[in-house]
Design an enzyme around this catalytic site. Structure first.
Site, PDB file in Angstrom:
ATOM      1  N   ARG A  24      -0.896  12.849   3.949  1.00  0.00           N
ATOM      2  CA  ARG A  24      -0.288  12.513   2.860  1.00  0.00           C
ATOM      3  C   ARG A  24      -0.486  13.530   1.718  1.00  0.00           C
ATOM      4  NH1 ARG A  24      -0.198   5.857   2.844  1.00  0.00           N
ATOM      5  NH2 ARG A  24       0.001   5.938   5.037  1.00  0.00           N
ATOM      6  N   SER A 116       4.294   6.066   2.954  1.00  0.00           N
ATOM      7  CA  SER A 116       3.996   4.491   3.037  1.00  0.00           C
ATOM      8  C   SER A 116       4.239   3.745   1.527  1.00  0.00           C
ATOM      9  CB  SER A 116       2.675   3.923   3.484  1.00  0.00           C
ATOM     10  OG  SER A 116       2.643   2.601   3.719  1.00  0.00           O
ATOM     11  N   HIS A 117       3.153   3.118   1.042  1.00  0.00           N
ATOM     12  CA  HIS A 117       3.169   2.645  -0.083  1.00  0.00           C
ATOM     13  C   HIS A 117       3.088   3.411  -1.428  1.00  0.00           C
ATOM     14  CE1 HIS A 117      -1.036   2.863   0.908  1.00  0.00           C
ATOM     15  NE2 HIS A 117      -1.111   2.802  -0.413  1.00  0.00           N
ATOM     16  N   ASP A 290       6.235  -2.815   1.696  1.00  0.00           N
ATOM     17  CA  ASP A 290       6.299  -1.312   0.946  1.00  0.00           C
ATOM     18  C   ASP A 290       7.273  -0.503   1.652  1.00  0.00           C
ATOM     19  OD1 ASP A 290       5.433  -1.255   3.651  1.00  0.00           O
ATOM     20  OD2 ASP A 290       3.467   0.186   3.190  1.00  0.00           O
ATOM     21  N   ASP A 292       7.562   1.730   3.689  1.00  0.00           N
ATOM     22  CA  ASP A 292       7.946   1.876   5.005  1.00  0.00           C
ATOM     23  C   ASP A 292       8.134   0.622   5.692  1.00  0.00           C
ATOM     24  OD1 ASP A 292       5.076   1.834   4.685  1.00  0.00           O
ATOM     25  OD2 ASP A 292       4.935   2.645   6.955  1.00  0.00           O
ATOM     26  N   ASP A 294       5.625  -1.691   6.560  1.00  0.00           N
ATOM     27  CA  ASP A 294       4.815  -2.424   7.434  1.00  0.00           C
ATOM     28  C   ASP A 294       3.922  -3.510   6.718  1.00  0.00           C
ATOM     29  OD1 ASP A 294       3.733  -0.165   5.920  1.00  0.00           O
ATOM     30  OD2 ASP A 294       2.601   0.564   7.955  1.00  0.00           O
ATOM     31  N   ARG A 295       3.869  -3.417   5.349  1.00  0.00           N
ATOM     32  CA  ARG A 295       3.165  -4.451   4.463  1.00  0.00           C
ATOM     33  C   ARG A 295       3.911  -5.539   3.924  1.00  0.00           C
ATOM     34  NH1 ARG A 295      -0.983  -1.262   0.585  1.00  0.00           N
ATOM     35  NH2 ARG A 295      -1.658   0.293   2.284  1.00  0.00           N
ATOM     36  N   THR A 359     -11.087   0.003   8.805  1.00  0.00           N
ATOM     37  CA  THR A 359      -9.759  -0.063   8.042  1.00  0.00           C
ATOM     38  C   THR A 359      -8.732   0.915   8.739  1.00  0.00           C
ATOM     39  OG1 THR A 359     -10.828  -0.615   5.966  1.00  0.00           O
ATOM     40  CG2 THR A 359      -8.791   0.348   5.836  1.00  0.00           C
ATOM     41  N   GLU A 378      -4.913  -6.946   7.924  1.00  0.00           N
ATOM     42  CA  GLU A 378      -5.706  -6.258   6.859  1.00  0.00           C
ATOM     43  C   GLU A 378      -5.597  -6.800   5.608  1.00  0.00           C
ATOM     44  OE1 GLU A 378      -6.509  -1.923   7.665  1.00  0.00           O
ATOM     45  OE2 GLU A 378      -4.623  -1.938   8.099  1.00  0.00           O
ATOM     46  N   SER A 380      -5.061  -5.292   2.893  1.00  0.00           N
ATOM     47  CA  SER A 380      -4.329  -4.584   2.248  1.00  0.00           C
ATOM     48  C   SER A 380      -2.796  -4.957   2.572  1.00  0.00           C
ATOM     49  CB  SER A 380      -4.253  -3.075   2.477  1.00  0.00           C
ATOM     50  OG  SER A 380      -4.440  -2.911   4.035  1.00  0.00           O
ATOM     51  N   LYS A 391       1.490  -2.609  11.839  1.00  0.00           N
ATOM     52  CA  LYS A 391       1.812  -3.960  11.188  1.00  0.00           C
ATOM     53  C   LYS A 391       3.187  -3.983  10.832  1.00  0.00           C
ATOM     54  CE  LYS A 391      -0.153  -1.619   6.905  1.00  0.00           C
ATOM     55  NZ  LYS A 391      -0.649  -0.530   7.290  1.00  0.00           N
TER      56      LYS A 391
HETATM   57  C1  VG1 Z   1      -4.979   1.726   3.183  1.00  0.00           C
HETATM   58  C2  VG1 Z   1      -5.266   0.412   3.399  1.00  0.00           C
HETATM   59  C3  VG1 Z   1      -5.566   0.216   4.755  1.00  0.00           C
HETATM   60  C4  VG1 Z   1      -4.226   0.420   5.612  1.00  0.00           C
HETATM   61  C5  VG1 Z   1      -3.701   1.952   5.182  1.00  0.00           C
HETATM   62  C6  VG1 Z   1      -2.402   2.236   5.440  1.00  0.00           C
HETATM   63  O1  VG1 Z   1      -5.822   2.580   3.447  1.00  0.00           O
HETATM   64  O2  VG1 Z   1      -6.584  -0.120   2.645  1.00  0.00           O
HETATM   65  O3  VG1 Z   1      -5.854  -1.414   5.245  1.00  0.00           O
HETATM   66  O4  VG1 Z   1      -4.113   0.374   7.080  1.00  0.00           O
HETATM   67  O5  VG1 Z   1      -3.672   2.091   3.710  1.00  0.00           O
HETATM   68  O6  VG1 Z   1      -1.358   1.277   5.218  1.00  0.00           O
HETATM   69  P1  VG1 Z   1      -7.002   3.353   2.509  1.00  0.00           P
HETATM   70  O7  VG1 Z   1      -7.575   4.378   3.199  1.00  0.00           O
HETATM   71  O8  VG1 Z   1      -6.208   3.858   1.325  1.00  0.00           O
HETATM   72  O9  VG1 Z   1      -7.838   2.232   2.079  1.00  0.00           O
HETATM   73  V1  VG1 Z   1       0.028   2.004   4.972  1.00  0.00           V
HETATM   74  O10 VG1 Z   1       1.150   0.533   4.669  1.00  0.00           O
HETATM   75  O11 VG1 Z   1       0.034   2.909   3.445  1.00  0.00           O
HETATM   76  O12 VG1 Z   1       0.409   3.055   6.045  1.00  0.00           O
HETATM   77 CO    CO Z   2       3.115   1.093   4.657  1.00  0.00          CO
END
Ligand code: VG1
Ligand code: CO
Length: 562
Positions: A24, A116-117, A290, A292, A294-295, A359, A378, A380, A391
């Site tokens: 990213r 993603s988010h 979010d 994409d 998955d959340r 994680t 998770e 998150s 997810k």
């Molecule tokens: C975060 C979350 C983690 C999740 C990841 C990808 O990672 O804490 O639980 O799997 O995002 O989610 P980090 O390393 O920033 O804590 V997604 O929906 O952004 O692909």
């Molecule tokens: Co996501």
């Protein structure tokens, strides 16, 4: 017409290291000459001999730069001997949909274009990740190999004259270097909708949403936050389940900049939804996803908040409300380490295996493939099952609606009943976003140093009249039970003798600076209706004391509290 590919010289870029979930960076970085090309070529190189003649899925959340990236992928894939690409129409595929497509089409993998988010648009983030044959995010061994390749890449293969439209569904065949190269553009949601219909009882869900003779409509507000799920929400909630396009769904047109919002379903960035559900007391449930897809975030009437850790536990406790699990049976459960242990109590009661992994969703895949894991999550805002290897936000909402339909109870009543049975794991997460990287690293080094002191275990900390005694402290590491791969440095944990924990991690999904995550949780058997922030205040102060977070980062307050 026969097309010829060429070899283009290039030089490595620094920092093409995939994080928790793909690479990213700012859009402008991906736009630099050869930046995206290099990374895509390295993904294909890491696939080795399996690549020739293979099929790959390509799609993403439609954020800014997706179309350009897909054009690059098409031209590089063709030149590298890929036989076929299956692309979502207009480049749109949610992350769970990609995972599903890889599995239903039994292909080598998929390239997912998303951050993603993280916010999108020209000034914000883009991302690329690779999912493997089982549909899940590539494991560390693969992403490490990609990273090594990015450090020494000197050329990539490209088919400059290959022009391929992907705005309409259909199949196009090209001849590249004497080989056949096929691009099939598919409807973004058909496969996913079919899968959801196999898992859930859509008839029953429709009755819930529309109401039937015996009960009024269950009034939902589903918020796609201008992300990719809009496409799926329209198909599933509006067209299949009869939700009102005016009152039951919002922000369902995917925008390439997410309408300038942060497409992250939590109490801070989805405040708009929370306020709507709070103000309009006719709503029984609110949900957001979010960018994409998955959340997910679930709130009940009056915006009663369900923590993701509790959501996982409630779903685990009620899998018999979902046809898929009735027919397939239920294996073990799992959660990421920082996720509160509510689901562990359900596992213990039901006699299921329970796993605690680092994680990131990539750590669940092996357990699912080995038939030992059915449901995981998770903190998150990620919840999912072995129906795919990602997810799945929409799946989570359909799971909740199935439980509600079956039990005929409100969200809040379901939670209250759950806590009465199991007690409650109070949980909160503090995020300190975009801290200075050096400062954050110094704080983590300080923590390492602190817990390494032989006298740390047994030490007591007191805040607001509550005293906690350290029982164990470590930097979490994990041995995968299936392939025995070892992952270390996954977060500093301090466990206290009353079962409470504080955890410190640096995020692996940011595109600039460092985000410090502080996870706090404690368990109460009987005192289950307090506010989490009140209940956890002493523990938060202890965590700030141990880490000296304010001193190291200069931050008085977190940017996001969950
Ligand atoms: C975060 C979350 C983690 C999740 C990841 C990808 O990672 O804490 O639980 O799997 O995002 O989610 P980090 O390393 O920033 O804590 V997604 O929906 O952004 O692909
Ligand atoms: Co996501």
């Amino acid at each position: 017409m026969s097309l010829t590919s060429v070899v283009i010289p290039t030089t490595p870029f620094e920092g093409q290291k995939p994080g928790t979930s793909g690479l990213r960076k700012k859009v402008k970085v991906f736009m630099e000459k050869n930046y995206t090309e290099n990374f895509v070529q390295c993904i294909l190189d890491a696939l080795g001999d399996k690549l020739k003649g293979a099929t790959l899925i390509v799609g993403g959340d439609g954020r800014y730069f997706s179309k350009q990236a897909i054009n690059i992928i098409i031209r590089i894939a063709a030149a590298n001997g890929v036989a076929k690409l299956i692309i979502g129409q207009r480049g749109i595929l949610s992350t769970p949909a990609v995972s599903s497509l890889i599995r239903t089409h039994k292909v080598l993998g998929g390239i997912v274009l998303t951050a993603s988010h993280n916010p999108g648009g020209i000034r914000n983030d883009f991302g690329i990740k690779f999912n493997i044959e089982n549909g899940g995010p590539a494991p560390d061994s693969f992403t490490d190999a990609v990273y090594e390749l990015t450090k020494k890449i000197s050329q990539y293969k490209f088919t400059p004259d290959l022009d391929c439209e992907f705005s309409q569904t259909g199949t196009q065949t090209f001849e590249v270097d004497g080989r056949q190269f096929v691009v099939e553009v598919i409807d973004s949601s058909d496969d996913y909708v079919t899968l959801m219909k196999e898992i859930f009882d859509f008839g029953k869900l429709k009755e819930l949403i529309r109401g039937d003779g015996s009960r009024p409509p269950f009034n939902v507000l589903i918020d796609s936050m201008n992300g990719v799920t809009g496409v799926y929400v329209t198909r599933i909630f509006v067209e299949e389940l009869g939700a009102s396009p005016d009152n039951n769904v919002r922000r369902i047109i995917p925008l390439d900049n997410f309408g300038e919002i942060h497409p992250d379903p939590n109490l801070t960035y989805a405040k708009d939804l929370v306020d709507k559900v709070k103000d309009d007391t006719t709503y029984d449930l609110g949900a957001a996803f979010d960018g994409d897809g998955d959340r997910n975030m679930i709130i009940g009437k009056h915006a009663f908040f369900v923590t993701p850790s509790d959501s996982l536990a409630v779903i685990a406790n009620n899998l018999d409300c979902i046809p898929y699990f009735k027919s397939k049976g239920v294996h073990g459960f799992a959660r990421s380490m920082p996720t509160a242990a509510a689901v562990d109590r359900v596992a213990a009661k039901l006699g299921k295996e329970m796993f605690e992994v680092p994680t990131g969703w990539k750590y669940f895949g092996n357990l699912m493939d080995a038939g030992r894991l059915s449901l995981c999550g998770e903190e998150s805002f990620g919840t999912g099952s072995d129906h795919i290897r990602e997810k799945d936000g929409i799946w989570a909402v359909l799971a909740w609606l199935s439980i509600i339909a079956h039990k005929n109870m409100s969200v809040e009543d379901i939670l209250t009943e759950h806590w009465k049975t199991y007690g409650r794991n109070y949980f909160t997460r503090y995020d300190y976003e975009e801290c200075d990287s050096d400062d954050a690293n110094k704080m983590m080094a300080h923590l390492e140093h602190t817990i390494a002191d032989g006298a740390f275990v047994g030490k007591t900390f007191t805040a607001e009249g509550k005293t906690y005694k350290v029982k164990q402290a470590d930097n979490f590491s994990y041995v995968d039970p299936i392939d025995k791969s070892f992952t270390k440095n996954q977060g500093i944990r301090v466990l206290f003798d009353d079962g409470s924990r504080v955890i410190f991690r640096l995020s692996g999904t940011g595109s600039s600076g460092a985000t410090v995550r502080l996870y706090i949780d404690s368990y109460e058997k009987d005192n289950v209706t307090c506010s989490a922030q009140t209940m956890l205040k002493p523990l938060i102060n202890v965590a700030l004391d141990i880490s000296q977070l304010k001193k190291f980062t200069g931050r008085e307050q977190p940017t996001v509290i969950t």
